[in-house]
Scaffold this active site. Structure first.
Site, PDB file in Angstrom:
ATOM      1  N   SER A  28      14.553 -35.764   4.629  1.00 22.90           N
ATOM      2  CA  SER A  28      13.493 -35.293   3.737  1.00 22.90           C
ATOM      3  C   SER A  28      12.117 -35.650   4.287  1.00 22.90           C
ATOM      4  O   SER A  28      11.105 -35.149   3.812  1.00 22.90           O
ATOM      5  CB  SER A  28      13.696 -35.906   2.352  1.00 22.90           C
ATOM      6  OG  SER A  28      13.766 -37.316   2.452  1.00 22.90           O
ATOM      7  N   CYS A  29      12.071 -36.521   5.274  1.00 20.83           N
ATOM      8  CA  CYS A  29      10.811 -36.838   5.948  1.00 20.83           C
ATOM      9  C   CYS A  29      10.260 -35.589   6.629  1.00 20.83           C
ATOM     10  O   CYS A  29      11.004 -34.667   6.955  1.00 20.83           O
ATOM     11  CB  CYS A  29      11.028 -37.887   7.030  1.00 20.83           C
ATOM     12  SG  CYS A  29      11.155 -39.569   6.408  1.00 20.83           S
ATOM     13  N   VAL A  30       8.948 -35.590   6.856  1.00 22.67           N
ATOM     14  CA  VAL A  30       8.322 -34.465   7.545  1.00 22.67           C
ATOM     15  C   VAL A  30       7.544 -34.980   8.756  1.00 22.67           C
ATOM     16  O   VAL A  30       6.863 -36.002   8.665  1.00 22.67           O
ATOM     17  CB  VAL A  30       7.378 -33.693   6.594  1.00 22.67           C
ATOM     18  CG1 VAL A  30       6.598 -32.618   7.336  1.00 22.67           C
ATOM     19  CG2 VAL A  30       8.172 -33.065   5.457  1.00 22.67           C
TER      20      VAL A  30
END
Lengths: 159, 204
Positions: A28-30
């Protein structure tokens, strides 16, 4: 030999040729990747959460909004012009789809905050590989500005 | 949160806490799989968010992870993580069919989730009894992907308030065959305090 530096969660990295920056296993990190073609100067910030709290004593790099702004500032401080900067965005997947928690939609929220921050500065998103339910690793080459995206089970692609 | 003096004591208590949970989970898994499992000693590390996946062997390795989050009085992420070979061995043993991790069918995916669920429940039952606090886990979910990606949501959940996390890690392995994995607990700070209180840490 290429010099490759790994940028972990809540970290920010700036690079020039021949350096490469990588973010491994984005869920879910960007990863926000900015590049000034003329100076061949770029950077990545690896953000975990969407919005920095108002009273912020935590690190700016951890949040999509403040992290993106910080990356723009850091590049500008090294001579990059906002008009020339382009952005590529990777990540923001939903890894656990059945969990009904506050953080279930965090990937999408991260992307939205990154885009909002980029718009404030008029920076264009030229490519993205986002959302879905697959983790990604990202390799950024400051020589070309190209970004290679790898996943666990499918062939890599260049954006 | 933890100063130098109390540091060692805190680690001891949290380690004991996790040992009991992991012992109970491994026993359940043993009987489910009919394999003799052995737990390694629990390690408890205070790590910056950026270093957690490195500590667990690298963000790029492919793993099967089952995750749940405790949302009652105790707040903590809890995961069961299997390296890909072990995940395949486990699923082939349970489903008696050939398993390709990149394309698990519904039965295989649900077997993976269920095994994780059983482990997590036994882990939580044991620790809950020990400190006499009911634990309310969210229904767990599983995924097979890069370790870094599996850890993102658990880290986002505990990392919202802090830049460092406490990773409580207990690995297990089969005695007579190639099968291993680990339990990972990522407690929030308030939870850590509660555990320490209940387990009789001296007030400093």
């Amino acid at each position: 030999m290429r010099v490759q530096k790994v940028i972990g969660i809540g970290q920010l990295g700036i690079c020039r040729p021949p350096e490469q920056l990588a973010c491994l296993g984005l869920g879910s990190c960007v990863a926000v990747i900015l590049y000034d073609h003329q100076l061949r100067l770029g950077g990545i910030v690896h953000v975990l959460l969407p919005k920095a709290p108002a009273k912020n004593n935590a690190s700016e790099e951890k949040y999509a909004d403040s992290g993106t702004r910080k990356l723009i500032r850091e590049l500008a401080a090294r001579g990059a012009a906002k008009e020339r900067m382009v952005a590529k965005i990777v990540g923001g997947a939903q890894m656990f789809t059945n969990l009904n928690l506050t953080y279930a939609d965090i990937g999408r929220n991260n992307i939205a905050e990154v885009k909002k921050a980029l718009r404030e500065f008029g920076i264009r998103v030229v490519a993205e590989d986002v959302e879905g339910n697959r983790g990604r690793s990202v390799y950024f080459d400051a020589e070309t500005g190209k970004v290679v995206v790898e996943t666990a089970f499918s062939p890599s692609r260049t954006i | 949160m933890v100063d130098g003096q109390t540091h060692g004591r805190v680690i001891d208590i949290v380690t004991e806490f996790a040992n009991i949970g992991a012992g109970s989970a491994a026993t359940a898994l043993s009987s489910l799989l009919d394999v003799e499992l052995m737990n390694d000693a629990t390690t408890c590390e205070i790590l910056p968010l950026s270093k957690v996946s490195e500590y667990l062997g690298g963000a790029k390795q492919v793993v099967a992870g089952t995750y749940t989050y405790l949302c009652g009085e105790l707040k903590s992420g809890v995961l069961v993580v299997l390296p890909q070979d072990s995940a395949i061995a486990l699923l082939e043993h349970l489903t008696k069919e050939k398993v390709v991790l990149s394309s698990l069918n519904q039965i295989q995916m649900s077997a993976l989730k269920e095994v994780g669920n059983i482990c997590l429940c036994w882990y939580l039952i044991a620790v809950s009894k020990m400190i006499d606090i009911d634990m309310i886990p969210a229904p767990p979910d599983a995924t097979v992907d890069l370790l870094g990606a599996v850890l993102d949501m658990p880290l986002a959940t505990v990392g919202a308030k802090v830049d460092t996390v406490i990773a409580v890690h207990t690995s297990f392995k089969a005695i007579d065959r190639q099968f291993e994995g680990y339990f990972l607990m990522l407690p929030e700070e308030s939870t850590l305090k509660l555990i320490l209180d209940r387990m009789g840490a001296p007030e400093q």
